[in-house]
Scaffold this active site. Structure first.
Site, mmCIF file in Angstrom:
data_model
loop_
_atom_site.group_PDB
_atom_site.id
_atom_site.type_symbol
_atom_site.label_atom_id
_atom_site.label_comp_id
_atom_site.label_asym_id
_atom_site.label_seq_id
_atom_site.Cartn_x
_atom_site.Cartn_y
_atom_site.Cartn_z
ATOM 1 C CE LYS A 197 -1.792 2.371 3.348
ATOM 2 N NZ LYS A 197 -1.503 3.710 2.775
ATOM 3 C CD GLU A 203 13.287 -0.186 8.883
ATOM 4 O OE1 GLU A 203 13.860 0.750 9.472
ATOM 5 O OE2 GLU A 203 13.803 -1.298 8.731
ATOM 6 C CB CYS A 248 13.045 8.214 8.710
ATOM 7 S SG CYS A 248 14.075 7.282 7.568
ATOM 8 C CD GLU A 255 9.959 11.681 12.650
ATOM 9 O OE1 GLU A 255 8.852 11.154 12.849
ATOM 10 O OE2 GLU A 255 10.839 11.170 11.947
HETATM 11 P P1 NAD Z 1 2.324 7.702 8.749
HETATM 12 O O1 NAD Z 1 2.687 6.799 9.849
HETATM 13 O O2 NAD Z 1 1.284 8.710 8.967
HETATM 14 O O3 NAD Z 1 1.849 6.859 7.478
HETATM 15 C C1 NAD Z 1 2.663 5.863 6.903
HETATM 16 C C2 NAD Z 1 1.796 4.921 6.106
HETATM 17 O O4 NAD Z 1 0.911 4.238 6.991
HETATM 18 C C3 NAD Z 1 0.912 5.578 5.063
HETATM 19 O O5 NAD Z 1 0.865 4.743 3.929
HETATM 20 C C4 NAD Z 1 -0.453 5.613 5.746
HETATM 21 O O6 NAD Z 1 -1.522 5.628 4.841
HETATM 22 C C5 NAD Z 1 -0.433 4.325 6.542
HETATM 23 N N1 NAD Z 1 -1.274 4.317 7.739
HETATM 24 C C6 NAD Z 1 -1.643 5.370 8.515
HETATM 25 N N2 NAD Z 1 -2.362 4.939 9.566
HETATM 26 C C7 NAD Z 1 -2.442 3.580 9.464
HETATM 27 C C8 NAD Z 1 -3.039 2.564 10.276
HETATM 28 N N3 NAD Z 1 -3.680 2.859 11.385
HETATM 29 N N4 NAD Z 1 -2.929 1.271 9.872
HETATM 30 C C9 NAD Z 1 -2.253 0.960 8.756
HETATM 31 N N5 NAD Z 1 -1.671 1.887 7.947
HETATM 32 C C10 NAD Z 1 -1.754 3.182 8.301
HETATM 33 O O7 NAD Z 1 3.713 8.347 8.294
HETATM 34 P P2 NAD Z 1 3.975 9.416 7.153
HETATM 35 O O8 NAD Z 1 3.524 10.727 7.667
HETATM 36 O O9 NAD Z 1 3.452 8.920 5.859
HETATM 37 O O10 NAD Z 1 5.573 9.350 7.057
HETATM 38 C C11 NAD Z 1 6.394 10.020 7.899
HETATM 39 C C12 NAD Z 1 6.917 9.107 9.004
HETATM 40 O O11 NAD Z 1 7.570 7.963 8.442
HETATM 41 C C13 NAD Z 1 7.962 9.770 9.861
HETATM 42 O O12 NAD Z 1 7.727 9.489 11.209
HETATM 43 C C14 NAD Z 1 9.264 9.126 9.400
HETATM 44 O O13 NAD Z 1 10.300 9.185 10.343
HETATM 45 C C15 NAD Z 1 8.831 7.751 9.076
HETATM 46 N N6 NAD Z 1 9.786 7.099 8.153
HETATM 47 C C16 NAD Z 1 10.610 6.140 8.662
HETATM 48 C C17 NAD Z 1 11.547 5.528 7.838
HETATM 49 C C18 NAD Z 1 12.482 4.476 8.382
HETATM 50 O O14 NAD Z 1 13.071 3.746 7.581
HETATM 51 N N7 NAD Z 1 12.645 4.350 9.686
HETATM 52 C C19 NAD Z 1 11.626 5.877 6.484
HETATM 53 C C20 NAD Z 1 10.756 6.859 6.011
HETATM 54 C C21 NAD Z 1 9.828 7.458 6.864
#
Ligand code: NAD
Length: 495
Positions: A177, A251, A285, A385
């Protein structure tokens, strides 16, 4: 561009006819109309992945054949690079430079995965554990099965690649997704995967928000969840996967410490510190958003830092010289501006920036100035963050204090040390509670090495052998090396 659901090797309409739009964060222009899957579509996608998992064409495929598919994907990404860069820039707010690097790195990642797949040994005798005349003990590795993979919007193509590469290398299958903000490049990747000849149903790609994610991970046929996103959502997913005792890799977020020692080479460290927190508008991230600077060089470092920060060009992403562009959405921009206001209210000392850019070409986009505060651990942004172009700078006296400050965080994704003394830098690196530590470097990753977080930054690793192993179950096979009845150690156990 119209993005349909990629299920069982076919592009299909949403059965509920739910169609949404993604926008260019530089100017608000429409980028794509994408189909959102209904519950029925999600069911179909998971069933397709499950059927593909047991399809002999995929299940019994040789590792060489899997490796060939991965190599074809790598090449096809290169062939379509220009087209992918174009959509990635508009869809995600990546600069041209970042999008080109992302496409190059994703192609390279599939090539590395091809080598990994070819060399993967799925049955390994353990000489040390085996005992002549008694046992021959071996490990067999088996793909976990259907995976639900969920990715964020900051590196859409790279994240899709990191997820799908190990699926193909190990013989798993997936429903991936992508994030609603950035559906475009994963849709092109779907075409590439189909054109490379990956059997139908092995990779299914859908786009949607939290509801789609929740429905996907709670499907009983799913055996593993691989999630990249915020720590908050990661925690919810972990709760939701408990019922199915699902294997999960997480992650998550970060608040990485970037430590500059008195003996750092400032001709590199100053630019390194800017790159660490400003790359992709700070939406990485592993961003170095807590800049810890030793007091002996603090005045000189800050003078150079505040002079050099003015050279970072914030511009619409089509400008080839843009240092960074917009943040991904209005929602994200408001979150970042909220943290800036909170830091001002908490008496953080604003050193540079702090505003949205709205004049001229910036008017319709979500642009934020590079922003630097002087802060202490009591400020909210020392802990939380932000995911924007904002750094908190903290002065320290001793190396011991630097380590304490760096580890004073619930996160543990990454960190860096800048010093001309490699031994000293390594000594500090080994004390950091972080999954990746750079010495005189930042952000660079190596697909052969693990990436992931300590503490609330995650569970498990992507890339490296650790990343591959997370898609495999291990089976211990015990073969008796003793076929004489009287020598069986258990003979008298129950008779
Ligand atoms: P997010 O957690 O809001 O969303 C990430 C994904 O999860 C999206 O596809 C979203 O649609 C989905 N999602 C949201 N709620 C969900 C739920 N309850 N159940 C299942 N899926 C759900 O994050 P974001 O705002 O898209 O991305 C930013 C975050 O991602 C930051 O915290 C960043 O640090 C982290 N990130 C981490 C890494 C890593 O490798 N550690 C890499 C990139 C981004």
């Amino acid at each position: 561009m119209e993005i349909k659901l990629f299920i069982n090797g076919q592009f299909k309409d949403s059965s509920d006819k739910i169609i949404k739009t993604s926008f260019d964060p530089s100017n608000g222009a429409e980028v794509a109309k994408y189909h959102v899957p209904s519950v029925k579509d999600i069911e179909e996608a998971v069933q397709a992945a499950n059927n593909a998992f047991y399809n002999p064409e995929w299940k019994n495929m040789s590792q060489d054949a899997r490796a060939d598919l991965l190599l074809k994907i790598s090449e096809k990404i290169k062939e379509r690079a220009k087209e992918i860069v174009d959509v990635e820039v508009r869809d995600s707010g990546s600069t041209l430079r970042k999008a080109k690097a992302d496409v190059h790195n994703t192609s390279a990642f599939f090539k590395v995965m091809s080598k990994v797949a070819r060399e993967l040994k799925l049955s390994v005798k353990d000489e040390a554990a085996s005992r002549a005349g008694f046992s021959i003990n071996s490990r067999e590795f088996a793909p976990i099965g259907v995976c639900a993979q969920i990715i964020p919007w900051n590196f859409p193509l790279v994240m899709a690649g990191w997820k799908i590469g190990p699926i193909l290398a190990t013989g798993c299958t997936t429903v991936l997704k992508s994030a609603e903000e950035t559906p475009a490049s994963a849709a092109i990747l779907a075409e590439i995967i189909r054109d490379a000849g990956v059997p139908a149903g092995v990779v299914n790609i859908i786009t949607g928000g939290a509801d789609v994610g929740r429905a996907l991970i709670s499907h009983p046929l799913v055996k593993k969840v691989a999630f990249t996103g915020s720590t908050q959502v990661g925690k919810e997913i972990l709760k939701n996967t408990a019922g199915g005792v699902l294997n999960a890799t997480m992650e998550l977020g970060g608040k990485s410490a970037n430590i500059v020692l008195n003996d750092a080479d400032l001709s590199i460290a100053v630019d390194g510190a800017l790159y660490a927190f400003l790359y992709h508008s700070g939406q990485a991230c592993d961003s170095g958003t807590r800049l810890l600077v030793q007091e002996g060089i603090y005045p000189e470092f800050m003078e150079k830092f505040l002079s050099r920060i003015k050279d970072v060009k914030v511009a619409p992403t089509t400008d080839p010289n843009a240092g960074y562009g917009p943040v991904v959405s209005e929602k994200q921009m408001k979150t970042i501006l909220g943290f800036i206001e909170k830091t001002k209210a908490e008496d953080g000392k604003l050193l540079f920036g702090g505003n949205r850019k709205t004049d001229g070409e910036f008017a319709k986009g979500f642009f934020i100035e590079p922003t630097a505060f002087e802060i202490t651990p009591k400020h909210t942004i020392f802990q939380e963050e932000i995911f924007g172009p904002v750094v908190g700078i903290t002065k320290f006296k001793t190396e011991e204090e630097a380590v304490l400050l760096a580890n004073n965080s619930k996160y543990g994704l990454a960190g860096a040390v800048w010093s001309k003394d490699a031994d000293k830098a390594h000594k500090i690196a080994s004390q950091l509670e972080a999954g990746t530590v750079w010495i005189n470097e930042y952000h660079l990753l190596n697909p052969g090495m693990p990436f992931g977080g300590f503490k609330e930054s995650g569970i498990g690793r992507e890339m490296g052998s650790e990343g591959i192993m997370s898609y495999l179950e291990v089976r211990h096979v015990w073969e008796s090396d003793c076929n004489e009845r009287e020598k069986k150690v258990w003979l008298d156990a129950i008779f």
